[in-house]
Design a protein around this motif. Structure first.
Motif, PDB file in Angstrom:
ATOM      1  N   LEU A   3      -0.353  -6.913  -6.563  1.00 29.63           N
ATOM      2  CA  LEU A   3      -0.765  -5.480  -6.337  1.00 29.63           C
ATOM      3  C   LEU A   3      -2.167  -5.430  -6.268  1.00 29.63           C
ATOM      4  CD1 LEU A   3       1.578  -3.651  -8.649  1.00 29.63           C
ATOM      5  CD2 LEU A   3       1.795  -3.481  -6.333  1.00 29.63           C
ATOM      6  N   PRO A   4      -2.846  -4.452  -5.563  1.00 25.23           N
ATOM      7  CA  PRO A   4      -4.216  -4.238  -5.587  1.00 25.23           C
ATOM      8  C   PRO A   4      -5.014  -3.950  -6.619  1.00 25.23           C
ATOM      9  CG  PRO A   4      -3.222  -2.693  -4.164  1.00 25.23           C
ATOM     10  CD  PRO A   4      -2.254  -3.566  -4.761  1.00 25.23           C
ATOM     11  N   LYS A  26      -2.009   7.284   6.409  1.00 26.84           N
ATOM     12  CA  LYS A  26      -1.548   6.752   7.847  1.00 26.84           C
ATOM     13  C   LYS A  26      -0.420   5.640   7.676  1.00 26.84           C
ATOM     14  CE  LYS A  26      -5.655   8.677  10.338  1.00 26.84           C
ATOM     15  NZ  LYS A  26      -6.487   8.437  11.103  1.00 26.84           N
ATOM     16  N   GLU A  27      -1.009   4.502   7.040  1.00 24.27           N
ATOM     17  CA  GLU A  27      -0.098   3.345   6.868  1.00 24.27           C
ATOM     18  C   GLU A  27       1.128   3.780   6.257  1.00 24.27           C
ATOM     19  OE1 GLU A  27       0.351  -0.276   7.767  1.00 24.27           O
ATOM     20  OE2 GLU A  27      -1.320   0.540   8.087  1.00 24.27           O
ATOM     21  N   LEU A  28       1.260   4.660   5.449  1.00 25.96           N
ATOM     22  CA  LEU A  28       2.666   4.919   4.742  1.00 25.96           C
ATOM     23  C   LEU A  28       3.177   5.734   5.710  1.00 25.96           C
ATOM     24  CD1 LEU A  28       1.716   5.985   0.972  1.00 25.96           C
ATOM     25  CD2 LEU A  28       3.218   4.174   1.751  1.00 25.96           C
ATOM     26  N   HIS A  44       8.067  -4.540   0.834  1.00 31.54           N
ATOM     27  CA  HIS A  44       7.078  -4.603  -0.275  1.00 31.54           C
ATOM     28  C   HIS A  44       5.928  -3.863   0.109  1.00 31.54           C
ATOM     29  CE1 HIS A  44       5.294  -7.961   1.956  1.00 31.54           C
ATOM     30  NE2 HIS A  44       4.413  -7.716   1.268  1.00 31.54           N
ATOM     31  N   GLN A  45       5.370  -3.610   1.125  1.00 27.12           N
ATOM     32  CA  GLN A  45       4.356  -2.686   1.587  1.00 27.12           C
ATOM     33  C   GLN A  45       4.330  -1.539   1.017  1.00 27.12           C
ATOM     34  OE1 GLN A  45       1.619  -4.005   2.329  1.00 27.12           O
ATOM     35  NE2 GLN A  45       1.751  -5.631   3.691  1.00 27.12           N
ATOM     36  N   PHE A  46       5.433  -0.917   1.088  1.00 30.17           N
ATOM     37  CA  PHE A  46       5.467   0.411   0.337  1.00 30.17           C
ATOM     38  C   PHE A  46       5.299   0.657  -1.138  1.00 30.17           C
ATOM     39  CE2 PHE A  46       8.969   1.212   3.537  1.00 30.17           C
ATOM     40  CZ  PHE A  46       8.438   2.589   4.030  1.00 30.17           C
ATOM     41  N   LYS A  47       5.418  -0.287  -2.039  1.00 30.17           N
ATOM     42  CA  LYS A  47       4.920  -0.249  -3.348  1.00 30.17           C
ATOM     43  C   LYS A  47       3.566  -0.902  -3.352  1.00 30.17           C
ATOM     44  CE  LYS A  47       5.864  -2.810  -7.446  1.00 30.17           C
ATOM     45  NZ  LYS A  47       6.616  -3.719  -8.056  1.00 30.17           N
ATOM     46  N   LYS A  50       1.682   2.607  -1.834  1.00 25.49           N
ATOM     47  CA  LYS A  50       1.931   3.696  -2.817  1.00 25.49           C
ATOM     48  C   LYS A  50       0.928   3.385  -4.327  1.00 25.49           C
ATOM     49  CE  LYS A  50       5.980   6.026  -2.768  1.00 25.49           C
ATOM     50  NZ  LYS A  50       7.503   5.933  -3.096  1.00 25.49           N
ATOM     51  N   HIS A  51       0.925   2.086  -4.580  1.00 27.47           N
ATOM     52  CA  HIS A  51      -0.023   1.773  -5.732  1.00 27.47           C
ATOM     53  C   HIS A  51      -1.243   1.948  -5.608  1.00 27.47           C
ATOM     54  CE1 HIS A  51      -0.551  -0.398  -9.775  1.00 27.47           C
ATOM     55  NE2 HIS A  51      -1.320  -1.107  -8.690  1.00 27.47           N
ATOM     56  N   ARG A  52      -1.814   1.615  -4.493  1.00 23.55           N
ATOM     57  CA  ARG A  52      -3.082   1.624  -4.004  1.00 23.55           C
ATOM     58  C   ARG A  52      -3.459   3.094  -3.857  1.00 23.55           C
ATOM     59  NH1 ARG A  52      -7.540  -1.516  -3.787  1.00 23.55           N
ATOM     60  NH2 ARG A  52      -8.909  -0.723  -2.034  1.00 23.55           N
ATOM     61  N   LEU A  53      -2.801   3.992  -3.202  1.00 18.69           N
ATOM     62  CA  LEU A  53      -2.937   5.566  -3.056  1.00 18.69           C
ATOM     63  C   LEU A  53      -3.181   6.197  -4.456  1.00 18.69           C
ATOM     64  CD1 LEU A  53      -3.323   7.742  -1.285  1.00 18.69           C
ATOM     65  CD2 LEU A  53      -0.902   8.055  -1.400  1.00 18.69           C
ATOM     66  N   ALA A  54      -2.062   5.816  -5.265  1.00 16.59           N
ATOM     67  CA  ALA A  54      -2.432   6.301  -6.556  1.00 16.59           C
ATOM     68  C   ALA A  54      -3.810   5.535  -7.390  1.00 16.59           C
ATOM     69  CB  ALA A  54      -0.908   5.797  -7.627  1.00 16.59           C
ATOM     70  N   GLN A  55      -3.863   4.620  -7.154  1.00 15.32           N
ATOM     71  CA  GLN A  55      -5.343   4.097  -7.826  1.00 15.32           C
ATOM     72  C   GLN A  55      -6.423   5.050  -7.387  1.00 15.32           C
ATOM     73  OE1 GLN A  55      -5.301   0.028  -6.754  1.00 15.32           O
ATOM     74  NE2 GLN A  55      -4.600  -0.334  -8.934  1.00 15.32           N
TER      75      GLN A  55
END
Length: 63
Positions: A3-4, A26-28, A44-47, A50-55
């Protein structure tokens, strides 16, 4: 692929944060479109996105 990390995000300016949030959204959207049209994508890119967006949103809120 891990994860990032949030350390990279904390160094971004406000404009860079806004641009990164827009790019992630846009990517989502593209990933959701690929899933609905039954095209190949890496689930797995969804996870990760979404994790990156939350951060990004958390760092933006705290600034």
């Amino acid at each position: 692929m891990s994860l990032p990390k949030i350390d990279e995000i904390k160094t971004l300016s406000i404009n860079e944060l806004e641009n990164e949030i827009l790019n992630i959204r846009k990517e989502l959207f593209k990933l959701r479109l690929r899933r609905k049209t039954k095209q190949s994508f890496k689930s797995h890119q969804f996870k990760h996105q979404k994790h990156r967006l939350a951060q990004l949103l958390m760092v933006k809120k705290s600034t």
